[in-house]
Design a protein around this motif. Sequence first.
Motif: not given
Length: 210
Positions: A162, A164, A166, A192
């Motif tokens: 995963e 993530r 921000t 990514y």
Amino acid sequence: MSIDIKYKPELPKTAQPIIIIGAGGIVADAHLPAYKIAGFKIHGIVNRTKERAQKLADQFGIANVYNSVAEAVAHAPENTVYDLTIIPEQYIETLKQLPIGSAVLIQKPMGDNFEQAKEILALCKERNFKAAINFQLRFAPFVSAAKYLIDAGLIGELYDMEVRVTIKTPWEIFPHVIVHPRLEIQYHSIHYVDLIRSFLGIQHPFWLKH
């Protein structure tokens, strides 16, 4: 006492002079500082607006500022690496001017759409370029360290991943990029996607076994 860092990338064994085509923000803030740290020699730089190229040349001590890609190629030393930091719609025109068999680093994305990407790929094959797209996240120190730990079997088998993120990207400072219809995926998140593929691609042992 020296420490053997097995995941540290190997530097070239021979000097590879670099000619940069383009003089935008990515060159000033990323490429040139990184090349300086690595000790790579920048032979020259060219940009459609020569004043921008001259400004970076003065800042980073680049000896040669050219008026055109053709002029840069004509004065290029042997084994030059061409670093293209221009927009995709300029790739084909520029690549056609480079010598057959050249080493070329192309700024991502590889075209603004699939058809353009296929055209770029075909041209690179036709001219026998040693070409790469600038997906550098997979080579970041922390990523290389993680891959080393996984490949060495030190933390178990990789079966899920995963990422993530921000972040608020100030696209307004990139006027030639912000107008792109697939802005986020083509000019940011593609890093990514490539990172995940580098871990979980078809060559990964997990996929080969299952």
